[in-house]
Design a protein around this motif. Structure first.
Motif, PDB file in Angstrom:
ATOM      1  N   LEU A 175       0.666  -1.117   0.019  1.00  0.00           N
ATOM      2  CA  LEU A 175      -0.227   0.215   0.177  1.00  0.00           C
ATOM      3  C   LEU A 175       0.892   1.220   0.098  1.00  0.00           C
ATOM      4  CD1 LEU A 175      -2.560  -1.250   2.545  1.00  0.00           C
ATOM      5  CD2 LEU A 175      -2.733  -1.254   0.183  1.00  0.00           C
ATOM      6  N   GLN A 176       1.938   1.354   0.613  1.00  0.00           N
ATOM      7  CA  GLN A 176       2.715   2.563   0.975  1.00  0.00           C
ATOM      8  C   GLN A 176       3.590   2.795  -0.537  1.00  0.00           C
ATOM      9  OE1 GLN A 176       6.297   1.902   3.148  1.00  0.00           O
ATOM     10  NE2 GLN A 176       6.614   3.862   3.764  1.00  0.00           N
ATOM     11  N   PHE A 177       3.794   1.835  -1.306  1.00  0.00           N
ATOM     12  CA  PHE A 177       4.410   1.979  -2.560  1.00  0.00           C
ATOM     13  C   PHE A 177       3.470   1.948  -3.622  1.00  0.00           C
ATOM     14  CE2 PHE A 177       8.082   1.473   0.170  1.00  0.00           C
ATOM     15  CZ  PHE A 177       8.997   2.310  -0.424  1.00  0.00           C
ATOM     16  N   ASN A 178       2.242   1.544  -3.455  1.00  0.00           N
ATOM     17  CA  ASN A 178       1.482   1.311  -4.693  1.00  0.00           C
ATOM     18  C   ASN A 178       1.846   0.333  -5.853  1.00  0.00           C
ATOM     19  OD1 ASN A 178      -1.154   1.524  -5.907  1.00  0.00           O
ATOM     20  ND2 ASN A 178      -0.427   3.272  -6.970  1.00  0.00           N
ATOM     21  N   THR A 179       2.388  -0.859  -5.277  1.00  0.00           N
ATOM     22  CA  THR A 179       3.049  -1.825  -6.068  1.00  0.00           C
ATOM     23  C   THR A 179       2.129  -2.340  -7.045  1.00  0.00           C
ATOM     24  OG1 THR A 179       2.444  -3.386  -4.265  1.00  0.00           O
ATOM     25  CG2 THR A 179       4.493  -2.703  -4.340  1.00  0.00           C
ATOM     26  N   ARG A 180       2.348  -2.182  -8.436  1.00  0.00           N
ATOM     27  CA  ARG A 180       1.632  -2.449  -9.469  1.00  0.00           C
ATOM     28  C   ARG A 180       2.363  -2.908 -10.849  1.00  0.00           C
ATOM     29  NH1 ARG A 180       2.515   2.805  -8.643  1.00  0.00           N
ATOM     30  NH2 ARG A 180       2.595   4.200 -10.283  1.00  0.00           N
ATOM     31  N   LYS A 181       1.816  -3.427 -12.041  1.00  0.00           N
ATOM     32  CA  LYS A 181       2.393  -3.570 -13.207  1.00  0.00           C
ATOM     33  C   LYS A 181       1.434  -3.510 -14.277  1.00  0.00           C
ATOM     34  CE  LYS A 181       3.445  -7.778 -14.304  1.00  0.00           C
ATOM     35  NZ  LYS A 181       4.113  -9.202 -14.362  1.00  0.00           N
ATOM     36  N   SER A 182       1.808  -2.901 -15.264  1.00  0.00           N
ATOM     37  CA  SER A 182       1.229  -2.616 -16.627  1.00  0.00           C
ATOM     38  C   SER A 182       1.896  -3.587 -17.436  1.00  0.00           C
ATOM     39  CB  SER A 182       0.712  -1.204 -16.972  1.00  0.00           C
ATOM     40  OG  SER A 182       2.135  -0.530 -17.144  1.00  0.00           O
ATOM     41  N   VAL A 183       0.923  -4.115 -18.394  1.00  0.00           N
ATOM     42  CA  VAL A 183       1.597  -4.855 -19.770  1.00  0.00           C
ATOM     43  C   VAL A 183       0.823  -4.410 -20.839  1.00  0.00           C
ATOM     44  CG1 VAL A 183       1.853  -7.222 -20.684  1.00  0.00           C
ATOM     45  CG2 VAL A 183       1.999  -6.751 -18.093  1.00  0.00           C
ATOM     46  N   GLN A 184       1.669  -4.163 -21.998  1.00  0.00           N
ATOM     47  CA  GLN A 184       1.005  -4.202 -23.450  1.00  0.00           C
ATOM     48  C   GLN A 184       1.547  -5.216 -24.105  1.00  0.00           C
ATOM     49  OE1 GLN A 184       0.742  -0.402 -24.893  1.00  0.00           O
ATOM     50  NE2 GLN A 184       0.235   0.877 -23.072  1.00  0.00           N
ATOM     51  N   GLN A 185       0.607  -5.766 -25.018  1.00  0.00           N
ATOM     52  CA  GLN A 185       1.557  -6.971 -26.182  1.00  0.00           C
ATOM     53  C   GLN A 185       0.772  -7.285 -27.215  1.00  0.00           C
ATOM     54  OE1 GLN A 185       3.490 -10.734 -24.540  1.00  0.00           O
ATOM     55  NE2 GLN A 185       1.967 -11.892 -25.999  1.00  0.00           N
ATOM     56  N   ASP A 186       1.519  -7.125 -28.456  1.00  0.00           N
ATOM     57  CA  ASP A 186       0.816  -7.216 -29.669  1.00  0.00           C
ATOM     58  C   ASP A 186       1.729  -8.170 -30.365  1.00  0.00           C
ATOM     59  OD1 ASP A 186      -1.108  -5.144 -29.621  1.00  0.00           O
ATOM     60  OD2 ASP A 186       0.515  -4.251 -29.055  1.00  0.00           O
ATOM     61  N   GLN A 187       1.054  -9.276 -31.097  1.00  0.00           N
ATOM     62  CA  GLN A 187       2.096 -10.164 -31.841  1.00  0.00           C
ATOM     63  C   GLN A 187       1.280 -10.806 -33.201  1.00  0.00           C
ATOM     64  OE1 GLN A 187       3.111 -13.240 -29.106  1.00  0.00           O
ATOM     65  NE2 GLN A 187       1.533 -14.439 -29.637  1.00  0.00           N
ATOM     66  N   LEU A 188       1.995 -11.060 -34.064  1.00  0.00           N
ATOM     67  CA  LEU A 188       1.697 -11.706 -35.497  1.00  0.00           C
ATOM     68  C   LEU A 188       2.274 -12.748 -35.979  1.00  0.00           C
ATOM     69  CD1 LEU A 188      -0.498 -10.690 -37.754  1.00  0.00           C
ATOM     70  CD2 LEU A 188       1.392  -9.515 -38.785  1.00  0.00           C
ATOM     71  N   GLY A 189       1.457 -13.752 -36.402  1.00  0.00           N
ATOM     72  CA  GLY A 189       2.163 -14.859 -36.749  1.00  0.00           C
ATOM     73  C   GLY A 189       1.564 -15.308 -38.145  1.00  0.00           C
ATOM     74  N   LEU A 190       2.474 -16.023 -39.153  1.00  0.00           N
ATOM     75  CA  LEU A 190       1.961 -16.432 -40.350  1.00  0.00           C
ATOM     76  C   LEU A 190       2.594 -17.696 -40.536  1.00  0.00           C
ATOM     77  CD1 LEU A 190       0.415 -15.761 -43.022  1.00  0.00           C
ATOM     78  CD2 LEU A 190       2.426 -14.916 -43.877  1.00  0.00           C
TER      79      LEU A 190
END
Length: 708
Positions: free
Chosen positions: A259-274
């Motif tokens: 709570l003191q440090f507001n611990t958190r994580k954000s993630v963005q991911q994009d991928q493409l396969g052929l």
């Protein structure tokens, strides 16, 4: 005349995306005929009566596999197969992951499963044992998810789920085939939860698209497959683990530091396969894959400001940007002779990862009296890291009437390179490079004792490299990669029996039994883990011995799905570790014979169900039993064994020929059991315990529309 048995550990059908696979057979036949420990979870088990967010929902029935839901979406799930991957404090490592054939594991062995599109999954395949080595470095097991191919009739799906602790999920999907023959599967979902602990709220949105186009006619017939997916997970809050005192007092609390440090994580991911598969003639074909993607991560840790004063400190905010791509090309030959069937395959795969890593202070102002905590402060680390592999491989399979043999060989080379871009007094240039290489052979034989019972034996050699995260810090506390870490080498042996029986009196029974042993040299283990910093070392030899059994029985509406695992995983050599970091001279002795942490010795699963078909109603009672889990190398504390029960009811109504409704009601942890659902291995602050969720309810509905 019995059907040909097929010993390839096949993960994929017409996908051209893995080194080995079976084609043209049903999941039931595939599980029986594969001369390895292979489990297949179908769409109904993945989606029916489930939240469709966490892999742990459906993988609990697989023997030899631990899939622990941390109930912490900032750290992903904890997955281990026969003990491989158990030391991971976040994410998945030591196990190869695939989605529609696209690797979800980087060349360094680090992977994640948050983007797995469970709502449109056709099946999940789990491979264990020596054959896993054919997937390259850090493949202590393989988990591969395949989404459904577009088929007729075309369908639209609208789904929603609502549960305890502010949990919601909404999904929209479509699948089918256009008049031009283009198959399509589209799936989007939005998930949110408040969590049952303070500082555990999360949200996640994802989208997955799969397009298939057959090429028919002539010797060049084949198929094109395009897969694209997108994940957004902004500010998943991190409640951190609990100490023994905190857990005993109230397992549903959150440690004050989070709570003191507001611990958190954000993630963005994009991928493409052929992927492309093309038949050259009646016996030969080629298979090609190309993929690329980008992943961004920002994580705020709870490292005190005073601990970041050292010039070598990387701060308390991790900022990563990863760009990755890969290629896989394979040639296959299949010939049928009077004496049997011969299959050959040869190919090469390469994967590449470029990581921009930065570290910032997690406060503003002076360390002695910060203006704010849990914010991006001054830059403390900046470097470019690269990992790549180049793996040629070849395989040979011979099948006769009631026996067969298989041989495979892969040469895996993994290269690491780091270029330091943050050089200051007390923080010198930490650039450097290293590489790991090994030859990975696998041999196997099988024999049909009867048309219903198969016996098999296999052995192989694998190796596991450190991940970039494991090599990210040096024991001295200095920044820069720890190039002293070596790859571990392992040898595995497996003996197994499989059976399938059908009869009017006893219904249908599928069963499997396997015993295995894996010995490892230069095992990678935690040296110290404190203040958000983990350092690792090689600790000598380990031994994993175990027994796995599973039974699937169905008769006149009744069903029983069960599995049992016994795993003894121990250190064979004494070594020393650190009680705190920084640590230049480890002093805490870990005696030979100590249990590897994070691995339960026993695990049991059973689901008893009954189906009414008019109206269509399914009831199921599920029980999971997990044995005691040690939390650190010297086995000074452990999470107690626990048993949890779940009850689910599923309903289905066909309103007419085109509309269908599906509903479910689910209650987990019926007995309101207080237990540690997972542990953070060797956590230096003693916050080992991640509590399992209390009793929780979930209801859901799906509307399906079919059209031509």
């Amino acid at each position: 005349m019995p059907a040909w048995a097929q010993p390839l550990p096949a993960l994929g059908e017409g996908a051209a995306l893995q080194p080995v696979f079976i084609t043209g057979t049903s999941p039931e036949n595939k599980r029986f005929s594969t001369a390895a420990s292979l489990d297949i979870i179908d769409a109904e088990e993945i989606q029916g009566g489930q939240l469709q967010i966490n892999l742990s929902e459906s993988l609990g029935r697989v023997p030899g596999l631990v899939a622990a839901n941390r109930n912490n979406y900032a750290q992903d799930m904890q997955i281990a197969i026969r003990g491989f991957g158990a030391r991971a404090t976040f994410g998945v490592r030591g196990i190869r992951l695939y989605v529609d054939g696209i690797p979800a594991s980087a060349p360094d062995g680090q992977g994640q499963v948050a983007h797995f599109p469970l709502s449109s999954a056709q099946r999940i395949e789990v491979l264990r044992g020596p054959y896993s080595a054919l997937y390259g470095a850090s493949s202590g097991g393989v988990i591969a998810l395949y989404t459904e191919d577009g088929a007729r009739p075309n369908t639209l799906r609208f789904g929603a789920a609502l549960g305890a602790y502010g949990t919601t999920r909404f999904s929209v999907g479509a699948s089918g085939i256009t008049d031009s023959g283009l198959g399509y599967t589209l799936d989007t979902s939005q998930f949110e939860t408040d969590g049952f602990r303070p500082q555990s709220a999360a949200e996640r949105s994802s989208a997955n698209v799969k397009l298939t186009l057959p090429v028919v006619g002539g010797a060049g017939e084949g198929r094109w497959t395009l897969v694209a997916n997108r994940l957004r997970a902004p500010d998943s809050l991190d409640p951190l683990g609990l100490s023994r005192v905190e857990f005993n007092a109230n397992p549903y609390q959150t440690t004050p530091a989070a709570l003191q440090f507001n611990t958190r994580k954000s993630v963005q991911q994009d991928q493409l396969g052929l992927a492309h598969e093309k038949r050259l003639d009646a016996q030969q074909r080629i298979e090609l894959l190309a993929y690329a993607g980008q992943r961004q991560v920002q994580q705020f840790q709870s490292i005190p400001a005073s601990n970041q004063l050292a010039a070598s400190s990387a701060g308390g905010v991790i900022d990563l940007e990863r760009n990755y791509w890969g290629l896989n090309a394979r040639w296959r030959l299949e010939q049928t002779h009077d004496a049997g069937k011969l299959s050959l395959a040869a190919g090469v795969s390469t994967d590449s990862l470029t990581e921009q890593r930065r570290g910032f202070q997690n406060f503003s102002g002076a360390a002695s009296s910060p203006n704010a905590l849990g914010t991006v402060g001054a830059l403390r680390r900046q470097e470019t890291n690269r990992a790549s592999n180049l793996d040629p491989y070849a395989q040979l399979d011979w099948q006769a009437q009631d026996w067969g043999a298989f041989a495979g060989l892969r040469h895996s080379r993994v290269r690491f390179k780091s270029r330091d871009q943050f050089i200051a007094p007390g923080n010198p240039d930490d650039s450097g490079s290293t590489s790991y290489a090994s030859l990975l052979p696998v041999l196997g034989v099988w024999h049909l004792l009867t048309p219903q019972v198969q016996a098999y034996a296999s052995l192989g050699r694998g190796f596991e490299t450190p991940t970039f995260n494991e090599a990210a810090y040096r024991p001295s506390g200095a920044t820069g990669l720890n190039f002293a870490l070596q790859a571990s080498q392992n040898r595995s042996l497996e003996l197994g029996l499989k059976g399938r029986h059908k009869g009017l009196d006893h219904g249908q029974v599928n069963w499997a039994l396997a015993v295995f042993e894996t010995s490892t040299e230069d095992e990678i283990a935690v040296l110290s883990n404190t203040g958000g910093r983990s350092t690792f070392q090689n600790v000598g030899r380990t031994l994993r011995r175990g027994l796995e059994a599973s039974v699937d029985w169905r008769w006149q509406g009744f069903s029983l799905t069960s599995s049992a695992t016994r795993l003894d995983a121990t250190y064979r050599d004494e070594f020393r570790t650190c009680a705190a970091a920084p640590c230049s001279a480890p002093t805490l002795a870990v005696p030979a014979g100590s249990r590897l942490p994070g691995i339960p010795k026993t695990a049991l699963y059973a689901q008893l169900g009954y189906d009414w078909f008019d109206p269509q109603v399914q009831l199921a009672l599920e029980a999971r039993r997990t044995g005691k889990i040690f939390v650190n190398d010297n086995n000074s504390d452990s999470a107690a064994a626990y048993t949890v029960l779940s009850l689910v009811a599923k309903f289905k109504q066909d309103l007419d020929a085109t509309w269908q409704l599906r509903e479910f009601v689910r209650v987990d942890n019926l007995g309101q059991r207080r237990y540690a659902g997972s542990v953070i291995v060797n956590e230096g602050n003693g916050r080992f315990f991640e509590p399992g969720a209390p009793r929780a309810w979930l209801v859901g509905i799906e509307v399906v529309k079919r059209f031509e």
